[in-house]
Design an enzyme around this catalytic site. Structure first.
Site, PDB file in Angstrom:
ATOM      1  N   ASP A 130     -12.563   5.064 -10.146  1.00 57.16           N
ATOM      2  CA  ASP A 130     -12.876   3.735  -9.888  1.00 57.16           C
ATOM      3  C   ASP A 130     -14.259   3.771  -9.041  1.00 57.16           C
ATOM      4  OD1 ASP A 130     -13.105   1.142  -8.947  1.00 57.16           O
ATOM      5  OD2 ASP A 130     -11.585   1.378  -7.303  1.00 57.16           O
ATOM      6  N   ASP A 190     -14.776  -1.443 -13.815  1.00 58.16           N
ATOM      7  CA  ASP A 190     -14.957  -0.122 -13.369  1.00 58.16           C
ATOM      8  C   ASP A 190     -13.982   0.814 -13.098  1.00 58.16           C
ATOM      9  OD1 ASP A 190     -13.947  -1.408 -10.973  1.00 58.16           O
ATOM     10  OD2 ASP A 190     -15.230  -0.470  -9.349  1.00 58.16           O
ATOM     11  N   GLU A 191     -13.004   0.754 -13.791  1.00 56.65           N
ATOM     12  CA  GLU A 191     -11.923   1.576 -13.573  1.00 56.65           C
ATOM     13  C   GLU A 191     -11.326   2.020 -14.938  1.00 56.65           C
ATOM     14  OE1 GLU A 191      -8.132   0.283 -10.962  1.00 56.65           O
ATOM     15  OE2 GLU A 191      -9.758  -1.449 -11.066  1.00 56.65           O
TER      16      GLU A 191
END
Ligand code: TTP
Ligand code: CA
Length: 406
Positions: free
Chosen positions: A28, A125-126
């Site tokens: 992340d 974003d992970e």
């Protein structure tokens, strides 16, 4: 964040209670949008920065740098509210396509470490990575994790935090143990020590609202949840209650979820901090969302055949319409003009009932043949949108704009 792959009961392997000899990494980006803006503008480094600002000092904080968080700024606050905690806050506009390109780069880089089918993009974003084919123990998994972090720093000059564990749920929780730039490992042996004192609301799929309901049942921590009564959980939350409890125990037997190759639709909604009703404001808003969607289509080399426009009023009432394009398109002008055609047929906002949110969605997506940008003027005139996108990526959204006014 959307839960693209929250383990459903049908994803659970009924023949085993927990994964054995499996190694999942979750990563992340730290303060993602803010970190990117700080990277791209050295003046912003070490400064309290938030992303999601709009002209006139308005907008909503989508994320904030760690410096701003230290002064009380949090996601979801209005920028005006955030400035009460942090008067020197630097509020920046959000620039979606830039962040998406970084995530795509990360996924490409991961392909050098593991086969593609071991990588799952989970959110903006992970991602999850199944390391089981390339790591035989936690020592090897940790070394790989460190190499991946190093690669991301080298390629993008950004930090991610990473969690490694024997299942996806614990890997995701492990990421939260050390941020920013952390790497944490949760094993069957240390899970109680590392995770059981964390708040239950941090568990995948739980969140604040369910966290409150759990709290009312006396379940505060992940440990409480793991040791809760299954029948009480089922009574309160149905089948999800059983899943939450299983996840807290480490009994997540779900696997990497692969994205389908072909995206079926793209949508972008925007909620305004100040509701609007004047036609010039509405045109501006529709144009902005339309441009975002057109660029998103182009960044994925796609053209759309259908579009819908939605409008939500202050009182949360809703209206929407759709249109089929004459020809598949990703042209800013076609998308804006079609959106305005839909808008004319909707129940419009007024000074008494203003509009709070607009959204545009496109579907029936095909690969773009680039040479066939649809034109509105029947003269085979095609516009170099792809080149403009590159300019905007480099110099910012305001550098150039196509004249659309009708
Ligand atoms: P997050 O991963 O939730 O947050 P973050 O990366 O900013 O910070 P952290 O270090 O705690 O992970 O979200 C990723 C990005 O998604 C974030 O930078 C901005 C965007 N975002 C929104 O646009 N709206 C939201 O409500 C949230 C939570 C995030
Ligand atoms: Ca993040």
């Amino acid at each position: 964040m959307p839960l693209y792959s929250f383990p459903h009961i049908k994803d659970m392997n009924c023949h085993i209670t927990e994964h054995q000899n499996r190694f999942f990494a979750h990563m992340d980006f730290d303060a993602f949008y803010a970190q990117v803006e700080q990277r791209d503008n050295p003046i912003l480094q070490g400064q309290p920065v938030s992303v999601g600002g709009m002209e006139g000092g308005k907008g909503i904080v989508m994320t904030a740098s760690y410096e701003a968080r230290a002064q009380g700024v949090a996601t979801g606050m209005s920028v005006l509210e955030a400035r009460k905690f942090c008067p020197n806050l630097i509020s920046l506009p959000c620039y979606g396509p830039k962040y998406e390109a970084i995530t795509l780069n990360l996924l490409k880089a991961l392909g050098k470490f593991v086969p593609e089918e071991c990588i799952e993009q989970y959110s903006v974003d992970e991602c999850f990575v199944d390391l089981s084919q390339v790591a035989r123990n936690y020592y090897e998994a940790k070394n790989l994790g460190l190499k991946i972090k190093e690669k991301i720093r080298e390629l993008e000059d950004l930090t991610v935090s990473m969690g490694i564990s024997y299942n996806k749920t614990f890997a995701k929780l492990a990421t939260k143990l050390r941020k920013p730039d952390g790497l944490s490992i949760v094993t069957q042996e240390n899970k109680k020590r590392k995770l059981y004192s964390m708040q239950a609301s941090k568990l995948w799929g739980v969140g604040r609202r369910i966290g409150f309901r759990l709290g009312a049942m006396g379940i505060i921590t992940i440990g409480d949840l793991a040791e809760s009564s299954q029948s009480a959980m089922k009574k309160e939350f149905g089948v999800n209650g059983i899943i939450f409890r299983k996840l807290a125990c480490g009994e997540d037997t779900s696997e990497i979820v692969l994205k389908t190759n072909q995206e079926k639709s793209l949508t972008h909604n925007h909620t305004m901090s100040e509701p609007i009703y004047k036609i010039e404001d509405i045109k501006k808003e529709i144009r902005r969302i339309g441009e975002y969607i057109s660029r998103k289509l182009r960044s994925k080399n796609l053209v759309a055949g259908h579009m819908h426009l939605s409008l939500r009023f202050e009182n949360l009432k809703y209206d929407a319409g759709n249109i089929k394009f004459a020809k598949h398109t990703n042209d800013d002008r076609e998308i804006f003009n079609s959106a305005m055609m839909i808008y004319q047929k909707l129940y419009g906002p007024s000074a008494k009932l203003k509009a709070r949110q607009f959204g545009i969605g496109v579907s029936d997506l095909h690969m773009d043949r680039k040479d066939t940008n649809l034109n509105l003027f029947d003269n085979n005139y095609s516009f170099p949108f792809y080149a403009l996108d590159k300019l905007k990526s480099k110099y910012g959204e305001e550098i150039i704009r196509v004249g659309i006014e009708n």
